[in-house]
Design a protein around this motif. Structure first.
Motif, PDB file in Angstrom:
ATOM      1  N   LYS A 284       0.833  -1.203   0.000  1.00  0.00           N
ATOM      2  CA  LYS A 284       0.000   0.000   0.000  1.00  0.00           C
ATOM      3  C   LYS A 284       0.871   1.257   0.000  1.00  0.00           C
ATOM      4  O   LYS A 284       0.598   2.223  -0.718  1.00  0.00           O
ATOM      5  CB  LYS A 284      -0.917  -0.003   1.220  1.00  0.00           C
ATOM      6  CG  LYS A 284      -2.169  -0.829   1.055  1.00  0.00           C
ATOM      7  CD  LYS A 284      -3.039  -0.687   2.284  1.00  0.00           C
ATOM      8  CE  LYS A 284      -4.434  -0.304   1.891  1.00  0.00           C
ATOM      9  NZ  LYS A 284      -5.304  -0.135   3.060  1.00  0.00           N
ATOM     10  N   MET A 285       1.930   1.254   0.818  1.00  0.00           N
ATOM     11  CA  MET A 285       2.824   2.402   0.846  1.00  0.00           C
ATOM     12  C   MET A 285       3.540   2.555  -0.489  1.00  0.00           C
ATOM     13  O   MET A 285       3.808   3.688  -0.932  1.00  0.00           O
ATOM     14  CB  MET A 285       3.841   2.234   1.980  1.00  0.00           C
ATOM     15  CG  MET A 285       4.730   3.450   2.172  1.00  0.00           C
ATOM     16  SD  MET A 285       3.768   4.923   2.607  1.00  0.00           S
ATOM     17  CE  MET A 285       5.074   6.135   2.773  1.00  0.00           C
ATOM     18  N   ALA A 286       3.849   1.437  -1.144  1.00  0.00           N
ATOM     19  CA  ALA A 286       4.501   1.493  -2.452  1.00  0.00           C
ATOM     20  C   ALA A 286       3.623   2.218  -3.472  1.00  0.00           C
ATOM     21  O   ALA A 286       4.116   2.959  -4.323  1.00  0.00           O
ATOM     22  CB  ALA A 286       4.826   0.079  -2.940  1.00  0.00           C
ATOM     23  N   VAL A 287       2.298   2.023  -3.365  1.00  0.00           N
ATOM     24  CA  VAL A 287       1.379   2.717  -4.268  1.00  0.00           C
ATOM     25  C   VAL A 287       1.423   4.215  -4.015  1.00  0.00           C
ATOM     26  O   VAL A 287       1.415   5.027  -4.948  1.00  0.00           O
ATOM     27  CB  VAL A 287      -0.054   2.171  -4.092  1.00  0.00           C
ATOM     28  CG1 VAL A 287      -1.044   3.002  -4.905  1.00  0.00           C
ATOM     29  CG2 VAL A 287      -0.128   0.717  -4.517  1.00  0.00           C
ATOM     30  N   VAL A 288       1.480   4.613  -2.752  1.00  0.00           N
ATOM     31  CA  VAL A 288       1.568   6.035  -2.411  1.00  0.00           C
ATOM     32  C   VAL A 288       2.858   6.644  -2.962  1.00  0.00           C
ATOM     33  O   VAL A 288       2.857   7.706  -3.586  1.00  0.00           O
ATOM     34  CB  VAL A 288       1.491   6.227  -0.884  1.00  0.00           C
ATOM     35  CG1 VAL A 288       1.721   7.691  -0.514  1.00  0.00           C
ATOM     36  CG2 VAL A 288       0.144   5.761  -0.363  1.00  0.00           C
ATOM     37  N   LEU A 289       3.979   5.959  -2.728  1.00  0.00           N
ATOM     38  CA  LEU A 289       5.268   6.459  -3.227  1.00  0.00           C
ATOM     39  C   LEU A 289       5.278   6.528  -4.748  1.00  0.00           C
ATOM     40  O   LEU A 289       5.825   7.471  -5.338  1.00  0.00           O
ATOM     41  CB  LEU A 289       6.397   5.551  -2.727  1.00  0.00           C
ATOM     42  CG  LEU A 289       6.615   5.530  -1.210  1.00  0.00           C
ATOM     43  CD1 LEU A 289       7.684   4.505  -0.840  1.00  0.00           C
ATOM     44  CD2 LEU A 289       7.009   6.909  -0.700  1.00  0.00           C
ATOM     45  N   LEU A 290       4.675   5.534  -5.397  1.00  0.00           N
ATOM     46  CA  LEU A 290       4.591   5.542  -6.856  1.00  0.00           C
ATOM     47  C   LEU A 290       3.811   6.747  -7.342  1.00  0.00           C
ATOM     48  O   LEU A 290       4.210   7.418  -8.311  1.00  0.00           O
ATOM     49  CB  LEU A 290       3.931   4.250  -7.334  1.00  0.00           C
ATOM     50  CG  LEU A 290       3.550   4.194  -8.818  1.00  0.00           C
ATOM     51  CD1 LEU A 290       4.791   4.287  -9.691  1.00  0.00           C
ATOM     52  CD2 LEU A 290       2.779   2.912  -9.126  1.00  0.00           C
ATOM     53  N   SER A 291       2.698   7.053  -6.683  1.00  0.00           N
ATOM     54  CA  SER A 291       1.872   8.189  -7.104  1.00  0.00           C
ATOM     55  C   SER A 291       2.655   9.490  -7.058  1.00  0.00           C
ATOM     56  O   SER A 291       2.622  10.291  -7.995  1.00  0.00           O
ATOM     57  CB  SER A 291       0.629   8.293  -6.207  1.00  0.00           C
ATOM     58  OG  SER A 291      -0.254   7.223  -6.434  1.00  0.00           O
ATOM     59  N   TRP A 292       3.378   9.707  -5.965  1.00  0.00           N
ATOM     60  CA  TRP A 292       4.098  10.975  -5.844  1.00  0.00           C
ATOM     61  C   TRP A 292       5.344  10.991  -6.730  1.00  0.00           C
ATOM     62  O   TRP A 292       5.748  12.067  -7.185  1.00  0.00           O
ATOM     63  CB  TRP A 292       4.444  11.239  -4.384  1.00  0.00           C
ATOM     64  CG  TRP A 292       3.203  11.520  -3.605  1.00  0.00           C
ATOM     65  CD1 TRP A 292       2.573  10.692  -2.734  1.00  0.00           C
ATOM     66  CD2 TRP A 292       2.390  12.703  -3.687  1.00  0.00           C
ATOM     67  NE1 TRP A 292       1.424  11.284  -2.251  1.00  0.00           N
ATOM     68  CE2 TRP A 292       1.296  12.511  -2.813  1.00  0.00           C
ATOM     69  CE3 TRP A 292       2.486  13.890  -4.404  1.00  0.00           C
ATOM     70  CZ2 TRP A 292       0.295  13.475  -2.649  1.00  0.00           C
ATOM     71  CZ3 TRP A 292       1.498  14.850  -4.227  1.00  0.00           C
ATOM     72  CH2 TRP A 292       0.429  14.633  -3.361  1.00  0.00           C
ATOM     73  N   CYS A 293       5.925   9.840  -6.991  1.00  0.00           N
ATOM     74  CA  CYS A 293       7.043   9.774  -7.946  1.00  0.00           C
ATOM     75  C   CYS A 293       6.568  10.179  -9.334  1.00  0.00           C
ATOM     76  O   CYS A 293       7.221  10.970 -10.022  1.00  0.00           O
ATOM     77  CB  CYS A 293       7.624   8.361  -7.958  1.00  0.00           C
ATOM     78  SG  CYS A 293       8.898   8.095  -9.220  1.00  0.00           S
ATOM     79  N   MET A 294       5.422   9.640  -9.760  1.00  0.00           N
ATOM     80  CA  MET A 294       4.897   9.975 -11.081  1.00  0.00           C
ATOM     81  C   MET A 294       4.439  11.430 -11.135  1.00  0.00           C
ATOM     82  O   MET A 294       4.524  12.075 -12.183  1.00  0.00           O
ATOM     83  CB  MET A 294       3.763   9.030 -11.453  1.00  0.00           C
ATOM     84  CG  MET A 294       4.247   7.614 -11.735  1.00  0.00           C
ATOM     85  SD  MET A 294       3.008   6.538 -12.470  1.00  0.00           S
ATOM     86  CE  MET A 294       1.789   6.489 -11.146  1.00  0.00           C
ATOM     87  N   CYS A 295       3.965  11.957 -10.024  1.00  0.00           N
ATOM     88  CA  CYS A 295       3.594  13.373  -9.984  1.00  0.00           C
ATOM     89  C   CYS A 295       4.817  14.254 -10.237  1.00  0.00           C
ATOM     90  O   CYS A 295       4.771  15.210 -11.008  1.00  0.00           O
ATOM     91  CB  CYS A 295       2.954  13.691  -8.635  1.00  0.00           C
ATOM     92  SG  CYS A 295       2.288  15.367  -8.508  1.00  0.00           S
ATOM     93  N   LEU A 296       5.938  13.899  -9.587  1.00  0.00           N
ATOM     94  CA  LEU A 296       7.179  14.647  -9.796  1.00  0.00           C
ATOM     95  C   LEU A 296       7.664  14.515 -11.239  1.00  0.00           C
ATOM     96  O   LEU A 296       8.059  15.505 -11.874  1.00  0.00           O
ATOM     97  CB  LEU A 296       8.257  14.144  -8.833  1.00  0.00           C
ATOM     98  CG  LEU A 296       9.657  14.729  -9.020  1.00  0.00           C
ATOM     99  CD1 LEU A 296       9.633  16.229  -8.800  1.00  0.00           C
ATOM    100  CD2 LEU A 296      10.651  14.065  -8.073  1.00  0.00           C
ATOM    101  N   LEU A 297       7.630  13.300 -11.781  1.00  0.00           N
ATOM    102  CA  LEU A 297       8.061  13.090 -13.165  1.00  0.00           C
ATOM    103  C   LEU A 297       7.184  13.870 -14.140  1.00  0.00           C
ATOM    104  O   LEU A 297       7.680  14.398 -15.142  1.00  0.00           O
ATOM    105  CB  LEU A 297       8.013  11.594 -13.504  1.00  0.00           C
ATOM    106  CG  LEU A 297       9.051  10.708 -12.805  1.00  0.00           C
ATOM    107  CD1 LEU A 297       8.806   9.236 -13.148  1.00  0.00           C
ATOM    108  CD2 LEU A 297      10.467  11.107 -13.204  1.00  0.00           C
ATOM    109  N   SER A 298       5.897  13.967 -13.849  1.00  0.00           N
ATOM    110  CA  SER A 298       5.012  14.735 -14.730  1.00  0.00           C
ATOM    111  C   SER A 298       5.382  16.213 -14.720  1.00  0.00           C
ATOM    112  O   SER A 298       5.323  16.883 -15.758  1.00  0.00           O
ATOM    113  CB  SER A 298       3.551  14.546 -14.306  1.00  0.00           C
ATOM    114  OG  SER A 298       3.286  15.183 -13.068  1.00  0.00           O
ATOM    115  N   GLY A 299       5.778  16.728 -13.541  1.00  0.00           N
ATOM    116  CA  GLY A 299       6.207  18.121 -13.467  1.00  0.00           C
ATOM    117  C   GLY A 299       7.473  18.365 -14.265  1.00  0.00           C
ATOM    118  O   GLY A 299       7.599  19.372 -14.974  1.00  0.00           O
TER     119      GLY A 299
END
Length: 446
Positions: free
Chosen positions: A31-46
């Motif tokens: 579950k935490m991996a999903v959270v970290l993935l979301s914010w990683c992809m948010c940063l990559l999108s920026g």
């Protein structure tokens, strides 16, 4: 999945974000991996948005566009915090990346290959967003070719398109030809014409508490902001910036309302988009470019002020998301069922075992969800791809979808349909061409 047999059911969701997120499971819970993935992809999108926008609006405008892109209402509130749709989150990375490489067509031969790879990355992330974005990408390339009066740009765009389609064959060919294995009521209930933004229809909203309200508030805020920026640019005499991105934003806004119903009903493939409000991801792209034109190049202090405010707000939301991740349900069932599903590695419930009647599938799935954690046979389903060893047939219980003679036919193999074999072959060939081209062009450059 499936008692160790693997995911033999036809899982059509894009694989890209799962590969990106896999390493996080080495350092955190799933579950935490999903959270970290979301914010990683948010940063990559920026970062991807900055890469694209800085060419058009400079350093400060590009920075502002990147920050706004990461925290825009649909991206942050709906895709990340409410629905947690990692496919669409990954798509946010590849949309501006594809446009950035499209800007390089005619300037560098490598841009053609990188554009194809970016388009493939988008398709491997989220097919619905790919369908929504592809017309814009085609128009953008045509516009660049016409403005530069360069046949080379158009030729490279066509080659990039062909190469990009071939790169996606391993995933797209099965996704477009094997969808009869998906519970058909999903298509019937989730048609675009029944899920307009402010209509009374829409059958997904009940799965997430207050989803309809959240959707309308976030979408309403985005539409108001977008229209305000367009009016501001028009009033201040900067209509030239509206000629493209203003029209893009307006057209994709109209897709969310019933006036666009004839378009949605005209092409059957558009049913796969399901929700017209997914087009808000493109609306946000246009809004951020317009905001950068309106603010970024003209006031460094204002850009810094807005950027700081947005970053502080998003940092607070990030902290809240990480701290409370264990309270967030990934599925729309109870927390106990969700934890059980993660532990047992369930496959997605909307895909049917081959012997179950379509009218009975929902009842079977509901029964499976209510099984206790001590029952171990719920995953031994009989899917179309599963075959018994040495030609032995699988015997399936039509009431449950389970393999009745599981022990007798072990080991069970997976039959690969010809469309999957052809898709893999085309993709591997296109990937080899892409890598060879990048290597050759790199050698020639040095």
């Amino acid at each position: 999945m499936n008692a160790g047999l693997g995911g033999a059911d036809f899982y059509f969701y894009g694989p890209m974000p799962f590969y990106i997120g896999a390493p996080f499971t080495l350092i955190a819970s799933e579950k935490m991996a999903v959270v970290l993935l979301s914010w990683c992809m948010c940063l990559l999108s920026g970062l991807a948005m900055y890469r694209f926008a800085r060419t058009h609006v400079g350093l400060h405008g590009g920075t502002l566009a990147a920050i706004l892109y990461m925290v825009a209402p649909y991206h942050l509130i709906l895709a990340i915090m409410t629905r947690n749709v990692i496919g669409e989150q990954a798509a946010f990375v590849f949309i501006p990346l594809a446009l950035a490489f499209a800007d390089q067509l005619g300037k560098s031969p490598r841009a053609m290959i990188w554009l194809a790879l970016a388009f493939a990355g988008l398709a491997y992330s989220h097919l619905a967003t790919t369908l929504l974005f592809s017309p814009l990408l085609v128009i953008y390339c045509l516009r660049r070719g016409v403005q530069a009066k360069g046949a080379r740009i158009l030729a490279e765009a066509v080659c990039a398109g062909i190469l990009g389609v071939l790169l996606t064959a391993a995933y797209v060919l099965p996704a477009l030809t094997l969808d009869e294995m998906i519970f058909p009521s999903f298509w019937d209930a989730l048609k675009p014409a029944e899920n307009f933004l402010f209509s009374k229809g829409g059958k997904l909203s009940d799965r997430v508490p207050n989803f309809r309200l959240i959707l309308r508030l976030a979408a309403g805020a985005l539409l108001v902001i977008t229209v305000s920026i367009i009016l501001f640019l028009a009033i201040t005499g900067r209509q030239r910036h509206l000629r493209f991105w203003g029209v893009v934003a307006a057209c994709y806004i109209l897709l969310n309302f019933e006036i666009s119903a004839p378009l949605w009903n005209a092409v059957g493939l558009f049913d796969r988009i399901q929700f017209p409000w997914r087009s808000l991801s493109i609306v946000e792209l246009g809004a951020e470019m317009l905001a950068a034109y309106a603010i970024g190049p003209f006031s460094r202090r204002l850009t810094v002020l807005i950027g700081t405010l947005v970053l502080v707000t998003s940092t607070g939301l990030l902290t809240f998301g990480v701290v409370t991740y264990d309270r967030v349900q990934i599925m729309s069932y109870s927390e106990e069922v969700e934890e059980f599903a993660i532990t047992k590695r369930w496959g997605p419930q909307e895909y049917r075992p081959s012997c179950i009647a379509q009218s009975q599938l929902k009842a079977v799935n509901d029964n499976i969800l209510q099984r206790s954690a001590t029952e171990d046979d719920q995953a031994k389903f009989a899917f179309e791809f599963l075959v018994g060893a040495d030609g032995q047939a699988l015997e399936c219980d039509p009431q449950t979808g389970l393999i009745e003679n599981y022990d007798a036919v072990k080991p069970v193999g997976v039959h690969r349909p010809s469309v999957e074999v052809w898709g893999n072959t085309l993709t591997l060939l296109a990937l080899a061409i892409s890598l060879a081209g990048l290597i050759i062009l790199r050698i020639r450059r040095t």
